[in-house]
Motif scaffolding. Structure first.
Motif, PDB file in Angstrom:
ATOM      1  N   TYR A   8      53.873 -18.854 -26.880  1.00  0.00           N
ATOM      2  CA  TYR A   8      53.031 -17.986 -26.049  1.00  0.00           C
ATOM      3  C   TYR A   8      52.540 -18.855 -24.893  1.00  0.00           C
ATOM      4  CZ  TYR A   8      48.971 -14.934 -24.911  1.00  0.00           C
ATOM      5  OH  TYR A   8      48.049 -14.134 -24.276  1.00  0.00           O
ATOM      6  N   PRO A   9      53.195 -18.741 -23.725  1.00  0.00           N
ATOM      7  CA  PRO A   9      52.805 -19.580 -22.592  1.00  0.00           C
ATOM      8  C   PRO A   9      51.794 -18.871 -21.694  1.00  0.00           C
ATOM      9  CG  PRO A   9      54.861 -18.463 -22.096  1.00  0.00           C
ATOM     10  CD  PRO A   9      54.369 -17.899 -23.407  1.00  0.00           C
ATOM     11  N   GLY A  10      50.993 -19.646 -20.990  1.00  0.00           N
ATOM     12  CA  GLY A  10      50.068 -19.031 -20.043  1.00  0.00           C
ATOM     13  C   GLY A  10      49.188 -20.071 -19.392  1.00  0.00           C
ATOM     14  N   SER A  11      48.309 -19.600 -18.504  1.00  0.00           N
ATOM     15  CA  SER A  11      47.376 -20.514 -17.848  1.00  0.00           C
ATOM     16  C   SER A  11      46.163 -20.777 -18.745  1.00  0.00           C
ATOM     17  CB  SER A  11      46.876 -19.930 -16.525  1.00  0.00           C
ATOM     18  OG  SER A  11      47.954 -19.513 -15.744  1.00  0.00           O
ATOM     19  N   GLY A  18      40.987 -11.664 -25.337  1.00  0.00           N
ATOM     20  CA  GLY A  18      42.266 -10.958 -25.150  1.00  0.00           C
ATOM     21  C   GLY A  18      43.424 -11.850 -25.567  1.00  0.00           C
ATOM     22  N   HIS A  19      43.415 -13.117 -25.100  1.00  0.00           N
ATOM     23  CA  HIS A  19      44.453 -14.076 -25.513  1.00  0.00           C
ATOM     24  C   HIS A  19      44.401 -14.296 -27.023  1.00  0.00           C
ATOM     25  CE1 HIS A  19      43.736 -15.928 -21.284  1.00  0.00           C
ATOM     26  NE2 HIS A  19      44.897 -15.302 -21.229  1.00  0.00           N
ATOM     27  N   ILE A  22      46.067 -11.681 -29.049  1.00  0.00           N
ATOM     28  CA  ILE A  22      47.537 -11.800 -29.011  1.00  0.00           C
ATOM     29  C   ILE A  22      47.975 -12.968 -29.914  1.00  0.00           C
ATOM     30  CG2 ILE A  22      49.541 -12.306 -27.517  1.00  0.00           C
ATOM     31  CD1 ILE A  22      48.408  -9.564 -26.866  1.00  0.00           C
ATOM     32  N   LYS A  43      48.585 -22.292  -8.782  1.00  0.00           N
ATOM     33  CA  LYS A  43      47.222 -21.820  -9.033  1.00  0.00           C
ATOM     34  C   LYS A  43      46.262 -22.998  -9.027  1.00  0.00           C
ATOM     35  CE  LYS A  43      48.360 -17.821 -11.885  1.00  0.00           C
ATOM     36  NZ  LYS A  43      48.183 -17.177 -13.195  1.00  0.00           N
ATOM     37  N   LEU A  91      50.675  -7.567 -22.759  1.00  0.00           N
ATOM     38  CA  LEU A  91      50.691  -6.552 -21.697  1.00  0.00           C
ATOM     39  C   LEU A  91      49.398  -5.757 -21.727  1.00  0.00           C
ATOM     40  CD1 LEU A  91      54.228  -4.888 -21.890  1.00  0.00           C
ATOM     41  CD2 LEU A  91      53.387  -6.441 -20.119  1.00  0.00           C
ATOM     42  N   GLU A 100      55.847  -8.986 -15.547  1.00  0.00           N
ATOM     43  CA  GLU A 100      56.341  -9.567 -16.803  1.00  0.00           C
ATOM     44  C   GLU A 100      57.822  -9.252 -17.034  1.00  0.00           C
ATOM     45  OE1 GLU A 100      54.836 -11.624 -18.768  1.00  0.00           O
ATOM     46  OE2 GLU A 100      52.784 -11.502 -18.038  1.00  0.00           O
ATOM     47  N   THR A 122      47.994  -5.064 -25.463  1.00  0.00           N
ATOM     48  CA  THR A 122      46.612  -5.451 -25.696  1.00  0.00           C
ATOM     49  C   THR A 122      45.891  -4.482 -26.636  1.00  0.00           C
ATOM     50  OG1 THR A 122      44.519  -5.873 -24.612  1.00  0.00           O
ATOM     51  CG2 THR A 122      45.852  -4.216 -23.612  1.00  0.00           C
ATOM     52  N   TYR A 126      40.202  -4.967 -25.268  1.00  0.00           N
ATOM     53  CA  TYR A 126      40.367  -6.119 -24.377  1.00  0.00           C
ATOM     54  C   TYR A 126      41.231  -5.799 -23.155  1.00  0.00           C
ATOM     55  CZ  TYR A 126      38.722  -8.462 -28.574  1.00  0.00           C
ATOM     56  OH  TYR A 126      37.988  -8.833 -29.665  1.00  0.00           O
ATOM     57  N   LEU A 129      40.214  -7.187 -19.858  1.00  0.00           N
ATOM     58  CA  LEU A 129      39.799  -8.594 -19.844  1.00  0.00           C
ATOM     59  C   LEU A 129      40.836  -9.539 -19.253  1.00  0.00           C
ATOM     60  CD1 LEU A 129      37.445 -10.276 -20.800  1.00  0.00           C
ATOM     61  CD2 LEU A 129      38.442 -10.346 -23.084  1.00  0.00           C
TER      62      LEU A 129
HETATM   63  P1  ADP Z   1      49.499 -16.349 -16.673  1.00  0.00           P
HETATM   64  O1  ADP Z   1      48.881 -17.088 -15.530  1.00  0.00           O
HETATM   65  O2  ADP Z   1      50.752 -16.960 -17.191  1.00  0.00           O
HETATM   66  O3  ADP Z   1      49.600 -14.850 -16.511  1.00  0.00           O
HETATM   67  P2  ADP Z   1      47.253 -15.924 -18.398  1.00  0.00           P
HETATM   68  O4  ADP Z   1      46.480 -16.977 -19.105  1.00  0.00           O
HETATM   69  O5  ADP Z   1      46.522 -15.156 -17.348  1.00  0.00           O
HETATM   70  O6  ADP Z   1      48.511 -16.649 -17.856  1.00  0.00           O
HETATM   71  O7  ADP Z   1      47.867 -14.922 -19.446  1.00  0.00           O
HETATM   72  C1  ADP Z   1      48.771 -15.320 -20.433  1.00  0.00           C
HETATM   73  C2  ADP Z   1      49.352 -14.099 -21.106  1.00  0.00           C
HETATM   74  O8  ADP Z   1      48.318 -13.395 -21.790  1.00  0.00           O
HETATM   75  C3  ADP Z   1      49.983 -13.073 -20.173  1.00  0.00           C
HETATM   76  O9  ADP Z   1      51.115 -12.517 -20.834  1.00  0.00           O
HETATM   77  C4  ADP Z   1      48.912 -12.037 -19.992  1.00  0.00           C
HETATM   78  O10 ADP Z   1      49.456 -10.775 -19.673  1.00  0.00           O
HETATM   79  C5  ADP Z   1      48.306 -12.037 -21.386  1.00  0.00           C
HETATM   80  N1  ADP Z   1      46.919 -11.581 -21.401  1.00  0.00           N
HETATM   81  C6  ADP Z   1      45.886 -12.006 -20.648  1.00  0.00           C
HETATM   82  N2  ADP Z   1      44.745 -11.325 -20.929  1.00  0.00           N
HETATM   83  C7  ADP Z   1      45.093 -10.422 -21.902  1.00  0.00           C
HETATM   84  C8  ADP Z   1      44.376  -9.396 -22.593  1.00  0.00           C
HETATM   85  N3  ADP Z   1      43.087  -9.133 -22.323  1.00  0.00           N
HETATM   86  N4  ADP Z   1      45.057  -8.682 -23.523  1.00  0.00           N
HETATM   87  C9  ADP Z   1      46.363  -8.925 -23.751  1.00  0.00           C
HETATM   88  N5  ADP Z   1      47.105  -9.853 -23.121  1.00  0.00           N
HETATM   89  C10 ADP Z   1      46.476 -10.589 -22.199  1.00  0.00           C
END
Ligand code: ADP
Length: 166
Positions: A8-11, A18-19, A22, A43, A91, A100, A122, A126, A129
């Motif tokens: 599960y990649p992300g910032s 919310g994260h 997931i 970013k 999502l 995505e 989601t 959330y 969020l």
């Molecule tokens: P990125 O900059 O890669 O989009 P984020 O940290 O903003 O990184 O998000 C990482 C993942 O988590 C993405 O797939 C984003 O859609 C999902 N995400 C963020 N907030 C929520 C939430 N409230 N509910 C479900 N998924 C979320």
């Protein structure tokens, strides 16, 4: 038996409920879940990669099959290194979907069809969020207790108070 690993990649700047929702659900669906903080050069983050990793570690310490990591580069290269063939993304809305879908198709194409993306929708509570929303509310001194764990909230307020004092 084959072990099913996912990333599960992300910032995660910073991690929100919310994260975490997931992460919890994905950890139940896969044997091993790598949550990977990506160092995205486009970013300007509020928190360093190390701090984001620490916050994620604290937030997921009770989930044994979750590993927190960081990476500078393409998610598919990270996945290949770790022998992972599933990317998990969350999502929230149609607006997330368009972006995505394009990334998922790119990752599949450039991994020669070996890496697929699984989307979790989601939980409704959330859906609104995002890390950006949390930062904006906190920057005006608003209450973010329903958005992030307490120690994450503390660090966000500390950042904004420090910058006010500069
Ligand atoms: P990125 O900059 O890669 O989009 P984020 O940290 O903003 O990184 O998000 C990482 C993942 O988590 C993405 O797939 C984003 O859609 C999902 N995400 C963020 N907030 C929520 C939430 N409230 N509910 C479900 N998924 C979320």
């Amino acid at each position: 038996m084959k072990i099913q690993r996912a990333v599960y990649p992300g910032s995660f700047d910073p991690v929100t409920f919310g994260h975490l929702d997931i992460i919890k659900r994905a950890s139940e669906a896969f044997d091993e879940l790598y949550v990977c903080v990506l160092n995205n050069k486009e970013k300007t983050p509020l928190f360093s990669v190390d701090t984001r990793v620490k916050m994620l570690k604290e937030a997921t310490k009770d989930i044994p099959n979750v590993k927190i990591d960081s990476f500078s580069g393409l998610t598919i290269n990270y996945a290949r290194d770790k022998e992972i063939n599933i990317i998990v993304r969350g999502l929230r809305a149609i607006t997330d979907f368009e972006y995505e879908l394009q990334i998922a198709q790119t990752n599949r194409k450039f991994s020669n069809g070996t890496i697929d993306t699984v989307f979790l929708t989601t939980s409704l509570e959330y859906a609104y969020l995002s890390s950006s929303t949390v930062k904006e509310i906190a920057s005006f001194g608003g209450d973010i207790s329903e958005c992030v764990p307490p120690y994450v909230a503390k660090q966000i307020y500390e950042k904004f108070n420090a910058s006010k004092g500069e």
